[in-house]
Design a protein around this motif. Structure first.
Motif, PDB file in Angstrom:
ATOM      1  N   LEU A 102      -4.050   7.052   6.665  1.00 38.94           N
ATOM      2  CA  LEU A 102      -4.892   8.032   5.985  1.00 38.94           C
ATOM      3  C   LEU A 102      -6.068   8.446   6.863  1.00 38.94           C
ATOM      4  CD1 LEU A 102      -4.902   6.492   2.407  1.00 38.94           C
ATOM      5  CD2 LEU A 102      -3.534   8.410   3.249  1.00 38.94           C
ATOM      6  N   LYS A 131       0.607   8.500  -2.793  1.00 41.18           N
ATOM      7  CA  LYS A 131      -0.129   9.207  -3.845  1.00 41.18           C
ATOM      8  C   LYS A 131      -1.320   9.944  -3.253  1.00 41.18           C
ATOM      9  CE  LYS A 131      -2.284   8.522  -8.375  1.00 41.18           C
ATOM     10  NZ  LYS A 131      -2.622   7.517  -9.428  1.00 41.18           N
ATOM     11  N   GLU A 132      -2.010   9.313  -2.331  1.00 40.69           N
ATOM     12  CA  GLU A 132      -3.162   9.943  -1.692  1.00 40.69           C
ATOM     13  C   GLU A 132      -2.732  11.174  -0.888  1.00 40.69           C
ATOM     14  OE1 GLU A 132      -6.965  10.813  -0.186  1.00 40.69           O
ATOM     15  OE2 GLU A 132      -6.352   9.560  -1.875  1.00 40.69           O
ATOM     16  N   ARG A 181      -0.158  13.044  -1.484  1.00 37.79           N
ATOM     17  CA  ARG A 181       0.174  14.082  -2.459  1.00 37.79           C
ATOM     18  C   ARG A 181      -1.105  14.761  -2.955  1.00 37.79           C
ATOM     19  NH1 ARG A 181       4.521  15.589  -5.410  1.00 37.79           N
ATOM     20  NH2 ARG A 181       5.408  15.308  -3.329  1.00 37.79           N
ATOM     21  N   GLY A 182      -2.138  13.952  -3.213  1.00 39.70           N
ATOM     22  CA  GLY A 182      -3.409  14.508  -3.665  1.00 39.70           C
ATOM     23  C   GLY A 182      -4.073  15.408  -2.628  1.00 39.70           C
ATOM     24  N   ARG A 183      -3.837  15.115  -1.360  1.00 42.80           N
ATOM     25  CA  ARG A 183      -4.399  15.930  -0.282  1.00 42.80           C
ATOM     26  C   ARG A 183      -3.579  17.180  -0.014  1.00 42.80           C
ATOM     27  NH1 ARG A 183      -5.959  11.854   4.722  1.00 42.80           N
ATOM     28  NH2 ARG A 183      -7.303  10.389   3.583  1.00 42.80           N
ATOM     29  N   GLU A 233       0.068   3.709  -2.990  1.00 42.72           N
ATOM     30  CA  GLU A 233      -1.300   4.228  -2.834  1.00 42.72           C
ATOM     31  C   GLU A 233      -1.365   5.314  -1.765  1.00 42.72           C
ATOM     32  OE1 GLU A 233      -5.422   2.703  -0.749  1.00 42.72           O
ATOM     33  OE2 GLU A 233      -4.053   1.209  -1.571  1.00 42.72           O
ATOM     34  N   VAL A 234      -0.741   5.060  -0.636  1.00 39.18           N
ATOM     35  CA  VAL A 234      -0.789   6.008   0.478  1.00 39.18           C
ATOM     36  C   VAL A 234      -0.027   7.288   0.140  1.00 39.18           C
ATOM     37  CG1 VAL A 234      -0.022   6.408   2.851  1.00 39.18           C
ATOM     38  CG2 VAL A 234      -1.191   4.284   2.257  1.00 39.18           C
ATOM     39  N   ASP A 253       0.802  -1.218   0.000  1.00 38.88           N
ATOM     40  CA  ASP A 253       0.000   0.000   0.000  1.00 38.88           C
ATOM     41  C   ASP A 253       0.840   1.276   0.000  1.00 38.88           C
ATOM     42  OD1 ASP A 253       0.962  -0.530   2.519  1.00 38.88           O
ATOM     43  OD2 ASP A 253      -0.872   0.005   3.594  1.00 38.88           O
ATOM     44  N   ARG A 292      -2.074   2.081   5.055  1.00 45.11           N
ATOM     45  CA  ARG A 292      -3.357   2.655   4.654  1.00 45.11           C
ATOM     46  C   ARG A 292      -4.119   3.233   5.847  1.00 45.11           C
ATOM     47  NH1 ARG A 292      -5.384  -1.653   2.052  1.00 45.11           N
ATOM     48  NH2 ARG A 292      -4.151  -1.169   0.219  1.00 45.11           N
TER      49      ARG A 292
END
Length: 229
Positions: free
Chosen positions: A226, A122-123, A125-127, A119-120, A116, A223
């Motif tokens: 998050l 990237k998330e 970065r998106g936040r 995924e973590v 993960d 994960r």
């Protein structure tokens, strides 16, 4: 306080080192040694007991002659290599591959990201959450992150050997927070080492610990962060 940044440990947190058996096999194969599987497994077990694989098992004992360099192994590249090749020599291998073993563990092939991790990151970065990798280490891990496609999600690398300071010294976490441009109370620390990584708590950083397990055995340990953030 809103969390705007996150520090991550490297080994055992974002990535996992290969098993000692595969580590030794790769080096012996590259050196042209044709070794029976049982013999190779026996020596891999010796290396593991000695704590010779960076990111692997802790040593069962540290020889008196190596105690000082072992204690401060993450302060410089020279100390790191001396500590781990010294521990490898305790396994008394019949081949002079100690430096080759050390060199192998610095390659991208020796590391596997946790399932993960991408995924973590990237998330986050998106936040808009800033990310730093804060590691006790004696070599440049940036090429490993690039090879595994994770470098794009990291804003700063704070490596102990580049600063002469190793965790749990709060100074290393302070450097990371400054690199992210954030006050310490707004930066969380995620790691697997209860002693080293909780040094960030002295600065008021929230700390979250994950289990140091093989990558396949910890599919979603990161994960959960998050939700906490």
């Amino acid at each position: 306080m809103v969390i705007k940044g996150c520090m991550f440990d490297f080994s055992g947190t974002l990535m996992r080192i290969e098993p000692a058996g595969r580590w030794l096999d790769a080096v012996l194969t590259a050196a042209g040694h044709d070794v029976p599987a049982r013999q190779a497994a026996r020596y891999a077990e010796r290396l593991e007991r000695a704590g010779a694989l960076p990111g692997g098992a802790h040593p069962s004992a540290v020889p008196e002659a190596l105690r000082e360099v072992w204690r401060e192994r993450d302060r410089s590249a020279e100390q790191h290599r001396a500590a781990f090749t010294g521990m490898a020599r305790q396994a008394e291998l019949p081949w002079d591959v100690y430096d080759a073993l050390y060199d192998r563990h610095m390659t991208p092939e020796a590391w596997t990201p946790y399932p993960d991790a991408a995924e973590v990151l990237k998330e986050l970065r998106g936040r808009g959450t800033a990310v730093a990798v804060v590691s006790n280490i004696g070599w440049d891990l940036r090429p490993v992150f690039r090879a595994h496609g994770l470098d794009a999600f990291v804003d700063a690398y704070v490596l102990s050997y580049e600063h002469g300071v190793q965790k749990p010294d709060p100074r290393l976490f302070t450097i990371a927070c400054e690199a992210l441009g954030l006050p310490t109370a707004q930066v969380a620390m995620v790691g697997d080492d209860r002693r080293a990584d909780t040094g960030a708590a002295a600065l008021g950083c929230p700390v979250h610990l994950v289990d140091h397990l093989p990558a396949a055995d910890r599919p979603d340990g990161l994960r959960k962060i998050l939700d906490l953030l």
